[in-house]
Design an enzyme around this catalytic site. Sequence first.
Site, PDB file in Angstrom:
ATOM      1  N   GLU A  96       0.821  -1.208   0.000  1.00 16.49           N
ATOM      2  CA  GLU A  96       0.000   0.000   0.000  1.00 16.49           C
ATOM      3  C   GLU A  96       0.850   1.250   0.000  1.00 16.49           C
ATOM      4  O   GLU A  96       1.890   1.323   0.650  1.00 16.49           O
ATOM      5  CB  GLU A  96      -0.931  -0.007   1.204  1.00 16.49           C
ATOM      6  CG  GLU A  96      -2.006  -1.047   1.020  1.00 16.49           C
ATOM      7  CD  GLU A  96      -2.990  -1.088   2.158  1.00 16.49           C
ATOM      8  OE1 GLU A  96      -3.937  -0.278   2.143  1.00 16.49           O
ATOM      9  OE2 GLU A  96      -2.803  -1.908   3.050  1.00 16.49           O
ATOM     10  N   CYS A 109       3.638   8.384   0.969  1.00 13.64           N
ATOM     11  CA  CYS A 109       3.917   7.488   2.094  1.00 13.64           C
ATOM     12  C   CYS A 109       4.051   6.078   1.522  1.00 13.64           C
ATOM     13  O   CYS A 109       3.105   5.540   0.963  1.00 13.64           O
ATOM     14  CB  CYS A 109       2.765   7.577   3.102  1.00 13.64           C
ATOM     15  SG  CYS A 109       2.986   6.469   4.485  1.00 13.64           S
ATOM     16  N   CYS A 116       3.435  -6.525   8.463  1.00 10.18           N
ATOM     17  CA  CYS A 116       4.457  -6.076   9.418  1.00 10.18           C
ATOM     18  C   CYS A 116       4.578  -7.091  10.544  1.00 10.18           C
ATOM     19  O   CYS A 116       3.566  -7.589  11.035  1.00 10.18           O
ATOM     20  CB  CYS A 116       4.066  -4.713  10.001  1.00 10.18           C
ATOM     21  SG  CYS A 116       5.334  -4.063  11.128  1.00 10.18           S
ATOM     22  N   CYS A 120       2.188  -3.611  17.102  1.00 10.19           N
ATOM     23  CA  CYS A 120       1.654  -2.405  17.735  1.00 10.19           C
ATOM     24  C   CYS A 120       0.127  -2.534  17.790  1.00 10.19           C
ATOM     25  O   CYS A 120      -0.513  -2.777  16.765  1.00 10.19           O
ATOM     26  CB  CYS A 120       2.054  -1.167  16.949  1.00 10.19           C
ATOM     27  SG  CYS A 120       3.845  -1.059  16.712  1.00 10.19           S
ATOM     28  N   CYS A 123      -2.386  -0.397  15.533  1.00  8.86           N
ATOM     29  CA  CYS A 123      -2.142  -0.367  14.085  1.00  8.86           C
ATOM     30  C   CYS A 123      -2.785  -1.562  13.399  1.00  8.86           C
ATOM     31  O   CYS A 123      -2.573  -2.709  13.791  1.00  8.86           O
ATOM     32  CB  CYS A 123      -0.646  -0.373  13.837  1.00  8.86           C
ATOM     33  SG  CYS A 123      -0.216  -0.576  12.106  1.00  8.86           S
ATOM     34  N   GLY A 169       4.780  -1.909   7.431  1.00  6.20           N
ATOM     35  CA  GLY A 169       6.091  -2.490   7.691  1.00  6.20           C
ATOM     36  C   GLY A 169       6.961  -1.638   8.585  1.00  6.20           C
ATOM     37  O   GLY A 169       6.697  -0.460   8.807  1.00  6.20           O
ATOM     38  N   GLU A 170       7.995  -2.282   9.114  1.00  9.60           N
ATOM     39  CA  GLU A 170       8.992  -1.579   9.928  1.00  9.60           C
ATOM     40  C   GLU A 170      10.215  -1.394   9.019  1.00  9.60           C
ATOM     41  O   GLU A 170      10.941  -2.367   8.732  1.00  9.60           O
ATOM     42  CB  GLU A 170       9.317  -2.427  11.170  1.00  9.60           C
ATOM     43  CG  GLU A 170      10.580  -2.059  11.896  1.00  9.60           C
ATOM     44  CD  GLU A 170      10.704  -0.576  12.258  1.00  9.60           C
ATOM     45  OE1 GLU A 170       9.854  -0.071  13.004  1.00  9.60           O
ATOM     46  OE2 GLU A 170      11.656   0.067  11.777  1.00  9.60           O
ATOM     47  N   SER A 201      10.261   6.365   9.508  1.00  6.13           N
ATOM     48  CA  SER A 201       9.771   6.228  10.878  1.00  6.13           C
ATOM     49  C   SER A 201      10.009   4.810  11.383  1.00  6.13           C
ATOM     50  O   SER A 201       9.701   3.843  10.695  1.00  6.13           O
ATOM     51  CB  SER A 201       8.268   6.535  10.880  1.00  6.13           C
ATOM     52  OG  SER A 201       7.717   6.213  12.122  1.00  6.13           O
ATOM     53  N   SER A 224       8.697   6.414  16.557  1.00  6.38           N
ATOM     54  CA  SER A 224       7.330   6.301  17.063  1.00  6.38           C
ATOM     55  C   SER A 224       7.404   5.891  18.541  1.00  6.38           C
ATOM     56  O   SER A 224       7.843   4.796  18.864  1.00  6.38           O
ATOM     57  CB  SER A 224       6.588   5.249  16.233  1.00  6.38           C
ATOM     58  OG  SER A 224       5.317   5.057  16.758  1.00  6.38           O
ATOM     59  N   LEU A 225       6.985   6.806  19.423  1.00  6.33           N
ATOM     60  CA  LEU A 225       7.143   6.542  20.860  1.00  6.33           C
ATOM     61  C   LEU A 225       5.893   5.885  21.455  1.00  6.33           C
ATOM     62  O   LEU A 225       5.973   4.844  22.083  1.00  6.33           O
ATOM     63  CB  LEU A 225       7.411   7.847  21.600  1.00  6.33           C
ATOM     64  CG  LEU A 225       8.877   8.232  21.828  1.00  6.33           C
ATOM     65  CD1 LEU A 225       8.952   9.467  22.702  1.00  6.33           C
ATOM     66  CD2 LEU A 225       9.667   7.083  22.451  1.00  6.33           C
ATOM     67  N   ASN A 304      -6.103   7.179  14.388  1.00  2.00           N
ATOM     68  CA  ASN A 304      -7.094   7.015  13.329  1.00  2.00           C
ATOM     69  C   ASN A 304      -7.896   5.758  13.606  1.00  2.00           C
ATOM     70  O   ASN A 304      -7.353   4.657  13.520  1.00  2.00           O
ATOM     71  CB  ASN A 304      -6.389   6.918  11.981  1.00  2.00           C
ATOM     72  CG  ASN A 304      -5.681   8.206  11.665  1.00  2.00           C
ATOM     73  OD1 ASN A 304      -6.308   9.265  11.592  1.00  2.00           O
ATOM     74  ND2 ASN A 304      -4.370   8.149  11.527  1.00  2.00           N
ATOM     75  N   CYS A 347      -2.443   7.077   9.008  1.00  2.00           N
ATOM     76  CA  CYS A 347      -1.469   6.294   9.769  1.00  2.00           C
ATOM     77  C   CYS A 347      -2.124   5.154  10.531  1.00  2.00           C
ATOM     78  O   CYS A 347      -3.125   5.356  11.203  1.00  2.00           O
ATOM     79  CB  CYS A 347      -0.787   7.175  10.803  1.00  2.00           C
ATOM     80  SG  CYS A 347       0.436   8.215  10.097  1.00  2.00           S
TER      81      CYS A 347
HETATM   82  S1  SF4 Z   1       2.784   0.913  13.616  1.00  2.00           S
HETATM   83 FE1  SF4 Z   1       4.360   0.465  12.064  1.00  2.00          FE
HETATM   84  S2  SF4 Z   1       5.763  -0.912  13.134  1.00  2.00           S
HETATM   85 FE2  SF4 Z   1       3.878  -0.921  14.350  1.00  2.00          FE
HETATM   86  S3  SF4 Z   1       2.703  -2.684  13.531  1.00  2.00           S
HETATM   87 FE3  SF4 Z   1       2.065  -0.842  12.389  1.00  2.00          FE
HETATM   88  S4  SF4 Z   1       3.329  -0.853  10.526  1.00  2.00           S
HETATM   89 FE4  SF4 Z   1       4.325  -2.215  12.032  1.00  2.00          FE
END
Ligand code: SF4
Length: 368
Positions: A96, A109, A116, A120, A123, A169-170, A201, A224-225, A304, A347
């Site tokens: 995406e 973006c 991923c 988190c 997410c 993804g990370e 990020s 990302s904290l 979001n 996001c």
């Molecule tokens: S916020 Fe980023 S690192 Fe965390 S699960 Fe979602 S895509 Fe992966």
Amino acid sequence: MSEMDKKTNLTGLSHAELVEFIEQFGEPAYRARQIFGALHHRRLRSFDEISELPKALRERLNERATASTLTIESRYISEDGTRRFLMKTHDNLPVETVFIPEERRDTICFSSQSGCPLQCTFCLTAQLGLLRSLTPGEIVEQIIIALNDAYGVGEKPLRGTNLVGMGAGEPFLNFDSLMKALGIMADPQGLFIVPHRVTVSTAGIVPRVQELATIPQRPNLAISLGAPTNEMRDELMPINKKWPLEELLGACKEFEQTLKAGERFTFEYVMLDGVNDSDEQARQLANLLNRHDLHARVNLIPHNPADPLPYQPSPAERVEQFKSILESKGVRTFVRRPRGRDIFAACGQLAARRETNKIQASSQLIGA
Ligand code: SF4
């Protein structure tokens, strides 16, 4: 191994690698220059469109290589002009990409992985798990596709292009491919998107933050904290169990000390209603950053909402109050406006979603 796996994706090669590849064909180096310019500057997606190449060479290239591997499955357009592309890799995995037009620049973006591996809890992408990391070519192609769709194939973009590696993804778990893709995109003979225009990020892959501190040509960094204490961060971003806040912020300090003029370093803090947005948590966050002598700005991002995630965005007044506490303790703070929420482009909302009434058939796409 599929046919495509055996072919080299030339969009994922640097100019120097392309010269090598072309020389193996017994062709002169200027052919590599022509091909690189056609793929990256003119953003062509097939060898057959590169009319300056002899037909025989195009045919030979088609046998051994490819100019593009991603296909667009759907495109969604938000009321605010944001476009979300749901693409497919040659092995049928979702990718995406989001195009966000603004007055003075566009932001694209991009995704670094399909799915991923991190978990988190705020997410949606996390729910896909890791499907696989993307290749350099697949990263570059996302930008080419988004620009072609917005401006037409090869047309010069009307505004500057900024990139953010904040899609699925990370990025730091696909570090080599990411850095290679950024190098290819920075080439003045191609897309010419320099590292200063790119922000990546991370959820906090500490060794890669340290590695980035040693690299001269690098993108801007965002961390990302999500939480001001280990207890809460363990819960919201389980990667924290591997690299807890002290280690992460220690690496951040190392990185901050290497910042050069024009480079940007920020913290991102997703605001979850009633979870991490209290006055006390604002104080804890400010104290944490001050204790580590970090001066980077904090971007507050109202969450979001996306079913089935159990969170709601913090109300605007809460966000303002949180901001004013941080500022009263000397932390520079900015509130980020969400874009493309209605098409699941914002996001944390990327999860290969198909449902929305703004779908447009892929046959209408330019550059698909
Ligand atoms: S916020 Fe980023 S690192 Fe965390 S699960 Fe979602 S895509 Fe992966």
